[in-house]
Design a protein around this motif. Sequence first.
Motif, PDB file in Angstrom:
ATOM      1  N   PHE A  62      65.299 -50.916  49.477  1.00  0.00           N
ATOM      2  CA  PHE A  62      64.836 -50.218  50.696  1.00  0.00           C
ATOM      3  C   PHE A  62      63.794 -49.373  50.542  1.00  0.00           C
ATOM      4  N   PRO A  63      62.960 -48.596  51.539  1.00  0.00           N
ATOM      5  CA  PRO A  63      61.661 -48.179  51.298  1.00  0.00           C
ATOM      6  C   PRO A  63      61.748 -46.920  50.401  1.00  0.00           C
ATOM      7  N   ILE A  64      61.435 -46.441  49.379  1.00  0.00           N
ATOM      8  CA  ILE A  64      61.267 -45.157  48.772  1.00  0.00           C
ATOM      9  C   ILE A  64      60.006 -44.215  49.093  1.00  0.00           C
ATOM     10  N   ARG A  65      60.448 -43.228  49.363  1.00  0.00           N
ATOM     11  CA  ARG A  65      58.849 -42.097  50.050  1.00  0.00           C
ATOM     12  C   ARG A  65      59.492 -40.965  48.002  1.00  0.00           C
ATOM     13  N   SER A 121      68.757 -43.607  51.781  1.00  0.00           N
ATOM     14  CA  SER A 121      69.646 -44.410  51.635  1.00  0.00           C
ATOM     15  C   SER A 121      69.743 -45.827  52.667  1.00  0.00           C
ATOM     16  N   SER A 122      70.301 -47.308  52.308  1.00  0.00           N
ATOM     17  CA  SER A 122      69.520 -48.213  53.308  1.00  0.00           C
ATOM     18  C   SER A 122      70.970 -48.050  54.253  1.00  0.00           C
ATOM     19  N   GLY A 128      75.495 -48.548  51.450  1.00  0.00           N
ATOM     20  CA  GLY A 128      74.271 -49.782  50.455  1.00  0.00           C
ATOM     21  C   GLY A 128      73.820 -48.575  49.028  1.00  0.00           C
ATOM     22  N   PRO A 129      72.539 -48.432  48.541  1.00  0.00           N
ATOM     23  CA  PRO A 129      72.342 -48.045  47.027  1.00  0.00           C
ATOM     24  C   PRO A 129      71.411 -46.983  48.191  1.00  0.00           C
ATOM     25  N   VAL A 130      72.404 -45.426  47.197  1.00  0.00           N
ATOM     26  CA  VAL A 130      71.537 -44.381  47.046  1.00  0.00           C
ATOM     27  C   VAL A 130      70.955 -43.921  46.314  1.00  0.00           C
ATOM     28  N   GLY A 190      64.110 -45.738  59.868  1.00  0.00           N
ATOM     29  CA  GLY A 190      63.956 -47.525  60.036  1.00  0.00           C
ATOM     30  C   GLY A 190      64.861 -47.998  58.987  1.00  0.00           C
ATOM     31  N   GLN A 191      64.241 -49.190  58.195  1.00  0.00           N
ATOM     32  CA  GLN A 191      64.898 -49.233  56.704  1.00  0.00           C
ATOM     33  C   GLN A 191      65.705 -48.381  55.967  1.00  0.00           C
ATOM     34  N   SER A 192      65.594 -46.958  56.371  1.00  0.00           N
ATOM     35  CA  SER A 192      66.086 -45.864  55.196  1.00  0.00           C
ATOM     36  C   SER A 192      66.193 -45.123  56.483  1.00  0.00           C
ATOM     37  N   ARG A 193      67.650 -44.621  55.956  1.00  0.00           N
ATOM     38  CA  ARG A 193      67.871 -43.161  56.093  1.00  0.00           C
ATOM     39  C   ARG A 193      67.471 -41.699  55.271  1.00  0.00           C
TER      40      ARG A 193
END
Length: 188
Positions: free
Chosen positions: A66-69, A113-114, A93-95, A158-161
């Motif tokens: 998932f996208p990481i910022r 995370s996703s 999902g992964p964190v 969207g793709q991540s929280r």
Amino acid sequence: MSYQKPRILHDYKDLFFSLIPLVLIAVVFAGLASQCSFSATGPTEGKIPHFDVQAALNSDARTLPFPIRNPAVPADWTPNSGSRDTITGPDGGPVSTVGYITPSGTYMQLTQSSASDEVLARSILGSRFANGTQQIGNQKWTVFAEPTEETAWIADFGQSRVLIKGAGDTSAFTTLAQAVTAAPQLSR
């Protein structure tokens, strides 16, 4: 022939005198192992451990699905920790988690995370419930604030929280939320 008192006549004074050699031995061993220190001025503030947040988040961006910022936090915020985990079960999902120490000495955690926002909240915050929202730019953050617990904000990107939590005040939360909202996704 030596005289020994019957056990029935032993009292707390006998117990005290029999423990003195044991306590002295323990203090000597602790001193030899340098595990004890005495300070007349009380506890002192420790050094914040160094953590390379840029390298950690770049690695997470390459390996997590998932996208990481990587938010551009103020220069006086010190990154001090990071970890990866996985939330198992449906909608898990992964964190990816990193932590910062603010100039006021409070800890702020950034978790990406996703996992769904509900599953992420339950995994990190337990049974707490949302009780407000904050609008930071175009991003809506759900607020979890209770008097006896650390505050947390969660946003859906969207793709991540993204979940931020910590002991910081509203200004620290706003600063981190603005930085995350403005941060582009890291390249894979």
